[in-house]
Design an enzyme around this catalytic site. Structure first.
Site, PDB file in Angstrom:
ATOM      1  N   LYS A  49     -10.159  11.112   1.617  1.00 29.75           N
ATOM      2  CA  LYS A  49     -11.427  10.607   2.153  1.00 29.75           C
ATOM      3  C   LYS A  49     -11.185   9.713   3.372  1.00 29.75           C
ATOM      4  CE  LYS A  49     -13.891  10.825  -2.249  1.00 29.75           C
ATOM      5  NZ  LYS A  49     -14.524  10.045  -3.338  1.00 29.75           N
ATOM      6  N   GLY A  66     -12.426   5.019  -0.815  1.00 25.41           N
ATOM      7  CA  GLY A  66     -12.017   4.801  -2.196  1.00 25.41           C
ATOM      8  C   GLY A  66     -12.515   5.896  -3.107  1.00 25.41           C
ATOM      9  N   ASP A  67     -11.964   5.891  -4.307  1.00 22.96           N
ATOM     10  CA  ASP A  67     -12.424   6.794  -5.348  1.00 22.96           C
ATOM     11  C   ASP A  67     -12.215   6.114  -6.686  1.00 22.96           C
ATOM     12  OD1 ASP A  67     -13.459   9.644  -5.629  1.00 22.96           O
ATOM     13  OD2 ASP A  67     -11.951   9.523  -7.213  1.00 22.96           O
ATOM     14  N   THR A  68     -13.101   6.408  -7.627  1.00 18.56           N
ATOM     15  CA  THR A  68     -13.040   5.829  -8.963  1.00 18.56           C
ATOM     16  C   THR A  68     -13.158   6.940  -9.991  1.00 18.56           C
ATOM     17  OG1 THR A  68     -14.053   3.764  -8.188  1.00 18.56           O
ATOM     18  CG2 THR A  68     -14.134   4.182 -10.562  1.00 18.56           C
TER      19      THR A  68
END
Length: 187
Positions: A49, A66-68
């Site tokens: 990303k 970010g990623d969660t």
């Protein structure tokens, strides 16, 4: 600086660091590779990303992404695909511990720095009425694991061991350190 995220929660949290930023909204396929550990998956998505955001940026500025993900017994619980999928996830989380992993990546000067923060979250036991009523609010439909700790889903959390802001989507302490390491923020 740019934030490569459509998440209003990440925008809110990044504002707390006092940095001005603009948004870029890259489209990155979120597909876990065969045998890819959850830890690698979440960090790869954050990096993908950030790189995609850097390619879209109109000015040569740092790009943060970010990623969660939510992980229960080694299984990644993505965003619910539909109502039944969301209800099933909440039933599985009921009365149990799970891990929330958030990875952040920063692309700046043709390099990418990244980090991953893991937090253990414990849910109280949920009744079918709890699950149905929560789904009816619409909140869980676009959240990893089918819940938002910062919203109505927070009432299901009986314990947290780690970073609350990481569970929301942007670990403040660690992201600030990443920005300092890259020279975006002063030490």
């Amino acid at each position: 600086m740019y934030l490569a995220s459509s998440s209003p929660r990440r925008r809110e949290l990044l504002t707390q660091l006092g940095l001005p930023f603009a948004l870029v909204l890259p489209q990155v396929e979120e597909c876990r590779r065969a045998d890819e550990p959850p830890e690698d998956y979440v960090e790869r998505l954050a990096r993908d990303k950030a790189w995609a955001g850097a390619a879209m940026a109109s000015q040569p500025l740092p790009v943060l992404a970010g990623d969660t993900i939510v992980v229960l017994e080694g299984e990644v619980l993505e965003k619910p695909r539909h109502r039944e999928h969301g209800l099933a996830m909440l039933r599985r989380l009921s009365g149990r511990n799970h891990r929330v992993m958030t990875a952040m990546a920063l692309v700046w000067n043709d390099r990418c720095l990244s980090l991953r923060v893991e937090t253990e979250v414990t849910f109280r036991v949920l009744s079918e009425a709890d699950i149905d009523a929560y789904w009816a609010t619409g909140e869980p439909a676009d959240k990893a694991g089918g819940y938002g700790i910062q919203g109505l889903g927070g009432r299901f959390v009986s314990r947290i061991n780690g970073s609350y802001s990481a569970v929301v989507g942007l670990p403040l302490v660690e992201t600030e350190a990443l920005l300092q390491q890259a020279g975006v923020l002063p030490d």
